[in-house]
Write a protein that holds these residues in place. Structure first.
Motif, PDB file in Angstrom:
ATOM      1  N   GLU A  28      -7.676  -9.610   8.293  1.00 27.02           N
ATOM      2  CA  GLU A  28      -6.401  -9.056   8.757  1.00 27.02           C
ATOM      3  C   GLU A  28      -6.250  -7.565   8.458  1.00 27.02           C
ATOM      4  O   GLU A  28      -5.625  -6.835   9.233  1.00 27.02           O
ATOM      5  N   ARG A  29      -6.827  -7.106   7.333  1.00 27.68           N
ATOM      6  CA  ARG A  29      -6.570  -5.734   6.887  1.00 27.68           C
ATOM      7  C   ARG A  29      -7.832  -4.924   6.640  1.00 27.68           C
ATOM      8  O   ARG A  29      -7.760  -3.780   6.195  1.00 27.68           O
ATOM      9  N   GLY A  30      -8.990  -5.478   6.911  1.00 34.35           N
ATOM     10  CA  GLY A  30     -10.215  -4.753   6.635  1.00 34.35           C
ATOM     11  C   GLY A  30     -10.477  -4.691   5.141  1.00 34.35           C
ATOM     12  O   GLY A  30     -10.196  -5.626   4.394  1.00 34.35           O
ATOM     13  N   ARG A  31     -10.974  -3.563   4.702  1.00 34.83           N
ATOM     14  CA  ARG A  31     -11.333  -3.397   3.292  1.00 34.83           C
ATOM     15  C   ARG A  31     -10.071  -3.259   2.446  1.00 34.83           C
ATOM     16  O   ARG A  31      -9.180  -2.470   2.760  1.00 34.83           O
ATOM     17  N   LEU A  32     -10.036  -4.025   1.360  1.00 38.81           N
ATOM     18  CA  LEU A  32      -8.880  -4.031   0.466  1.00 38.81           C
ATOM     19  C   LEU A  32      -9.341  -3.984  -0.976  1.00 38.81           C
ATOM     20  O   LEU A  32     -10.358  -4.586  -1.332  1.00 38.81           O
ATOM     21  N   SER A  33      -8.573  -3.280  -1.811  1.00 37.59           N
ATOM     22  CA  SER A  33      -8.766  -3.325  -3.258  1.00 37.59           C
ATOM     23  C   SER A  33      -7.523  -3.948  -3.868  1.00 37.59           C
ATOM     24  O   SER A  33      -6.411  -3.469  -3.644  1.00 37.59           O
ATOM     25  N   VAL A  34      -7.724  -5.026  -4.608  1.00 35.68           N
ATOM     26  CA  VAL A  34      -6.577  -5.744  -5.176  1.00 35.68           C
ATOM     27  C   VAL A  34      -6.728  -5.817  -6.689  1.00 35.68           C
ATOM     28  O   VAL A  34      -7.839  -5.847  -7.235  1.00 35.68           O
ATOM     29  N   LEU A  35      -5.602  -5.854  -7.354  1.00 36.53           N
ATOM     30  CA  LEU A  35      -5.561  -5.913  -8.813  1.00 36.53           C
ATOM     31  C   LEU A  35      -5.483  -7.365  -9.249  1.00 36.53           C
ATOM     32  O   LEU A  35      -4.636  -8.124  -8.773  1.00 36.53           O
ATOM     33  N   LEU A  36      -6.397  -7.750 -10.141  1.00 34.32           N
ATOM     34  CA  LEU A  36      -6.413  -9.106 -10.673  1.00 34.32           C
ATOM     35  C   LEU A  36      -6.371  -9.057 -12.191  1.00 34.32           C
ATOM     36  O   LEU A  36      -7.056  -8.238 -12.810  1.00 34.32           O
ATOM     37  N   ALA A  37      -5.601  -9.941 -12.772  1.00 34.03           N
ATOM     38  CA  ALA A  37      -5.556 -10.032 -14.230  1.00 34.03           C
ATOM     39  C   ALA A  37      -6.916 -10.483 -14.745  1.00 34.03           C
ATOM     40  O   ALA A  37      -7.573 -11.337 -14.159  1.00 34.03           O
ATOM     41  N   SER A  38      -7.360  -9.891 -15.864  1.00 31.15           N
ATOM     42  CA  SER A  38      -8.615 -10.307 -16.480  1.00 31.15           C
ATOM     43  C   SER A  38      -8.298 -11.348 -17.551  1.00 31.15           C
ATOM     44  O   SER A  38      -7.540 -12.267 -17.301  1.00 31.15           O
ATOM     45  N   GLY A  39      -8.845 -11.210 -18.731  1.00 30.02           N
ATOM     46  CA  GLY A  39      -8.545 -12.181 -19.778  1.00 30.02           C
ATOM     47  C   GLY A  39      -9.732 -13.074 -20.078  1.00 30.02           C
ATOM     48  O   GLY A  39     -10.814 -12.945 -19.485  1.00 30.02           O
ATOM     49  N   VAL A  60      -2.142 -14.424  -0.414  1.00 30.65           N
ATOM     50  CA  VAL A  60      -1.078 -13.560   0.111  1.00 30.65           C
ATOM     51  C   VAL A  60      -1.141 -12.232  -0.628  1.00 30.65           C
ATOM     52  O   VAL A  60      -0.996 -12.198  -1.860  1.00 30.65           O
ATOM     53  N   ALA A  61      -1.383 -11.156   0.095  1.00 27.49           N
ATOM     54  CA  ALA A  61      -1.467  -9.824  -0.503  1.00 27.49           C
ATOM     55  C   ALA A  61      -0.126  -9.116  -0.382  1.00 27.49           C
ATOM     56  O   ALA A  61       0.548  -9.196   0.648  1.00 27.49           O
ATOM     57  N   ASP A  62       0.242  -8.445  -1.454  1.00 31.80           N
ATOM     58  CA  ASP A  62       1.462  -7.634  -1.464  1.00 31.80           C
ATOM     59  C   ASP A  62       1.045  -6.190  -1.221  1.00 31.80           C
ATOM     60  O   ASP A  62       0.566  -5.502  -2.120  1.00 31.80           O
ATOM     61  N   LEU A  63       1.203  -5.744   0.019  1.00 31.75           N
ATOM     62  CA  LEU A  63       0.757  -4.415   0.434  1.00 31.75           C
ATOM     63  C   LEU A  63       1.959  -3.479   0.481  1.00 31.75           C
ATOM     64  O   LEU A  63       2.899  -3.698   1.258  1.00 31.75           O
ATOM     65  N   ARG A  64       1.920  -2.450  -0.323  1.00 32.36           N
ATOM     66  CA  ARG A  64       3.043  -1.519  -0.398  1.00 32.36           C
ATOM     67  C   ARG A  64       2.593  -0.123  -0.027  1.00 32.36           C
ATOM     68  O   ARG A  64       1.548   0.349  -0.486  1.00 32.36           O
ATOM     69  N   ALA A  65       3.382   0.541   0.805  1.00 29.86           N
ATOM     70  CA  ALA A  65       3.064   1.898   1.241  1.00 29.86           C
ATOM     71  C   ALA A  65       2.952   2.824   0.034  1.00 29.86           C
ATOM     72  O   ALA A  65       3.784   2.777  -0.882  1.00 29.86           O
ATOM     73  N   GLY A  66       1.906   3.650   0.035  1.00 28.53           N
ATOM     74  CA  GLY A  66       1.714   4.596  -1.043  1.00 28.53           C
ATOM     75  C   GLY A  66       0.969   4.045  -2.234  1.00 28.53           C
ATOM     76  O   GLY A  66       0.689   4.780  -3.189  1.00 28.53           O
ATOM     77  N   HIS A  67       0.626   2.756  -2.212  1.00 25.47           N
ATOM     78  CA  HIS A  67      -0.107   2.139  -3.311  1.00 25.47           C
ATOM     79  C   HIS A  67      -1.546   1.875  -2.876  1.00 25.47           C
ATOM     80  O   HIS A  67      -1.777   1.209  -1.862  1.00 25.47           O
ATOM     81  N   GLU A  68      -2.510   2.398  -3.623  1.00 24.60           N
ATOM     82  CA  GLU A  68      -3.909   2.160  -3.290  1.00 24.60           C
ATOM     83  C   GLU A  68      -4.342   0.739  -3.619  1.00 24.60           C
ATOM     84  O   GLU A  68      -5.225   0.182  -2.962  1.00 24.60           O
ATOM     85  N   LEU A  69      -3.739   0.158  -4.640  1.00 21.03           N
ATOM     86  CA  LEU A  69      -4.095  -1.187  -5.072  1.00 21.03           C
ATOM     87  C   LEU A  69      -3.019  -2.173  -4.675  1.00 21.03           C
ATOM     88  O   LEU A  69      -1.825  -1.925  -4.883  1.00 21.03           O
ATOM     89  N   ALA A  70      -3.440  -3.283  -4.088  1.00 19.23           N
ATOM     90  CA  ALA A  70      -2.500  -4.357  -3.744  1.00 19.23           C
ATOM     91  C   ALA A  70      -2.569  -5.426  -4.831  1.00 19.23           C
ATOM     92  O   ALA A  70      -3.508  -5.470  -5.629  1.00 19.23           O
ATOM     93  N   SER A  71      -1.561  -6.256  -4.867  1.00 20.38           N
ATOM     94  CA  SER A  71      -1.625  -7.452  -5.704  1.00 20.38           C
ATOM     95  C   SER A  71      -1.784  -8.650  -4.780  1.00 20.38           C
ATOM     96  O   SER A  71      -1.496  -8.566  -3.582  1.00 20.38           O
ATOM     97  N   VAL A  72      -2.280  -9.734  -5.311  1.00 16.09           N
ATOM     98  CA  VAL A  72      -2.515 -10.914  -4.487  1.00 16.09           C
ATOM     99  C   VAL A  72      -2.049 -12.149  -5.238  1.00 16.09           C
ATOM    100  O   VAL A  72      -2.212 -12.245  -6.460  1.00 16.09           O
ATOM    101  N   ARG A  73      -1.442 -13.063  -4.527  1.00 13.52           N
ATOM    102  CA  ARG A  73      -0.958 -14.300  -5.125  1.00 13.52           C
ATOM    103  C   ARG A  73      -1.522 -15.496  -4.360  1.00 13.52           C
ATOM    104  O   ARG A  73      -1.998 -15.362  -3.235  1.00 13.52           O
ATOM    105  N   ASP A  74      -1.452 -16.638  -4.996  1.00 15.64           N
ATOM    106  CA  ASP A  74      -1.914 -17.891  -4.372  1.00 15.64           C
ATOM    107  C   ASP A  74      -3.360 -17.802  -3.908  1.00 15.64           C
ATOM    108  O   ASP A  74      -3.725 -18.326  -2.851  1.00 15.64           O
ATOM    109  N   LEU A  75      -4.203 -17.117  -4.691  1.00 17.54           N
ATOM    110  CA  LEU A  75      -5.599 -16.943  -4.310  1.00 17.54           C
ATOM    111  C   LEU A  75      -6.349 -18.263  -4.481  1.00 17.54           C
ATOM    112  O   LEU A  75      -6.285 -18.898  -5.531  1.00 17.54           O
TER     113      LEU A  75
END
Length: 241
Positions: A28-39, A60-75
């Motif tokens: 849907e969005r091509g190349r994406l960089s998403v932030l994932l919790a480590s631990g 589901v990715a949370d894509l916000r204008a001006g943010h290089e990194l997205a967050s993702v849920r329900d992966l």
């Protein structure tokens, strides 16, 4: 903006003590960089297993204008790949392919055809039982079609040389030094005949396979200058040489 995505995992790098960055190629969005919790807990182990090289995931990715990194849920896994992530040889191939894709897959608008090719290739690698040693060769050749560097085998004539700068066959050598002759030039045509379901039919000596692989990486390197020193190539060399 919340956006459902279907994606292929390319690589994970450490971002901070608490987070990693996962690079994906999504339909849907091509190349994406998403932030994932480590631990180190059970959930972190699940995420690591879920995002191994070439894993296919959805969420589901949370894509916000001006943010290089997205967050993702329900992966979650988009499809099971039991063989790919259990076979050491296939894991090594996956590492090489994701390292390569990390260089050549462009940013910008999504390419559905490229994503579908990648997804088809991942499924084929998981299912491959014979001819695995040829898989990365077929992938490199076929990927060229989607990134604009596929050789024009329609120009081949017996005895022709392959001009790696132009991607065409010529009756005589070009004025530069980037060309293939003899068996190496014929090898380009051989690669064009490879499909996921006929890899076992192409029997090569180890030296031949290594020479073809070296020529293909030289070809890619002429069109993608950053394609140098792929660390995973050393692993493939140990496996298939």
């Amino acid at each position: 903006m919340l956006t459902p995505i279907h994606a292929i995992c390319l690589r994970t790098v450490r971002y901070s003590d608490r987070n990693n960055i996962l690079t994906l190629y999504s339909r849907e969005r091509g190349r994406l960089s998403v932030l994932l919790a480590s631990g180190t807990g059970r959930e972190a182990a699940r995420r690591r297993a879920l995002t191994m090289p070439l894993s296919m995931v959805e969420g589901v990715a949370d894509l916000r204008a001006g943010h290089e990194l997205a967050s993702v849920r329900d992966l979650r896994a988009m499809t099971a790949l039991p063989s790919l992530h259990a076979d050491p040889v296939k894991i090594s191939i996956a590492m090489f392919l994701t390292e390569l894709l990390g260089v050549v897959v462009p940013d910008g608008e999504p390419d559905v055809r490229l994503f579908d090719f990648m997804a088809e290739a991942v499924a084929a690698l998981d299912a491959c039982e014979c001819g695995t040693a040829n898989f990365h060769l077929a992938f490199l050749y076929r990927l060229g079609h989607f990134i604009g560097i596929e050789p024009d085998v329609g120009t081949y004539r017996k005895g022709a040389v392959f001009d790696m700068l132009e991607g065409v066959f010529r009756a005589t050598p070009p004025l530069h030094r980037h060309f293939l002759t003899g068996e190496d030039a014929e090898g380009v045509v051989m690669l064009s005949r490879m499909r996921w379901d006929n890899l076992r039919a192409f029997r090569m000596r180890r030296g031949d396979r290594r020479r073809i692989m070296s020529a293909m990486l030289d070809y890619y390197g002429l069109h993608y200058a950053r394609l140098t020193g792929l660390r995973s190539m050393e692993i493939l060399g140990e496996l298939f040489d």
